[in-house]
Design a protein around this motif. Sequence first.
Motif, short mmCIF file in Angstrom:
data_model
loop_
_atom_site.label_atom_id
_atom_site.label_comp_id
_atom_site.label_asym_id
_atom_site.label_seq_id
_atom_site.Cartn_x
_atom_site.Cartn_y
_atom_site.Cartn_z
N PHE A 4 0.82 -1.21 0.00
CA PHE A 4 0.00 0.00 0.00
C PHE A 4 0.85 1.26 0.00
N ASP A 5 2.03 1.21 0.64
CA ASP A 5 2.97 2.33 0.56
C ASP A 5 3.42 2.52 -0.89
N LEU A 6 3.75 1.41 -1.54
CA LEU A 6 4.19 1.48 -2.94
C LEU A 6 3.06 1.98 -3.84
N LEU A 7 1.84 1.51 -3.60
CA LEU A 7 0.69 1.98 -4.37
C LEU A 7 0.53 3.48 -4.22
N PHE A 8 0.63 3.99 -3.00
CA PHE A 8 0.51 5.43 -2.77
C PHE A 8 1.59 6.19 -3.53
N ILE A 9 2.83 5.71 -3.48
CA ILE A 9 3.93 6.39 -4.18
C ILE A 9 3.67 6.43 -5.68
#
Length: 193
Positions: A4-9
């Motif tokens: 989810f961190d990667l998705l946000f980035i």
Amino acid sequence: MTIFDLLFIVLFLTAIGTLIAAIVSAFSGRRARALAILRMLVLCAASYIGIVYLATAFSRQTVLHVGDPQCSDDWCLAVDGVKRTPKNAVMLYDISLRIFSRARRVAQRENVAKDVYLLDAQHKRYDPVLTGAEIPLNTLLQPGESVTTTRTFQLPANASDIGLMVDRSSILPVCVIIGECGAFHMGAIVRID
């Protein structure tokens, strides 16, 4: 770092690219196209924020116990011990915290974690009584490093169902990462009593 961190980035960088495309269109004399791009960007951003809050609404609060680590990326915090001392009409809680890094190559700190606080059964918040000698939670840790610190709290003697929370108050007015929003249940809690 979670998926989810990667998705946000990825979505954040895509939004920046979309904003640049709208600006280029506006300066090229294609104002209608620029407005259409901006409308789509706002619609997608609102949809994403809606998904973040919807995921939070259907998730359950994580309940941890003394000794269980609570990690954000490679930065972790664990309650190592709790000492209760009755003092007149209050109960003093001396809580031993271990801050550690699971990173293998880089120094790490958690700037979002401001400090910890206690909650009782009525969700009343109790901030620590600080002396100035406590190690801050955002201490820079080398790979694999661990430090210990304590926080002291004063609660009414009749307070029950005590839990420790990490204060991750954000400067953003909305939650932006799926799974890291405590809007409906306030995040992970460590049961003390």
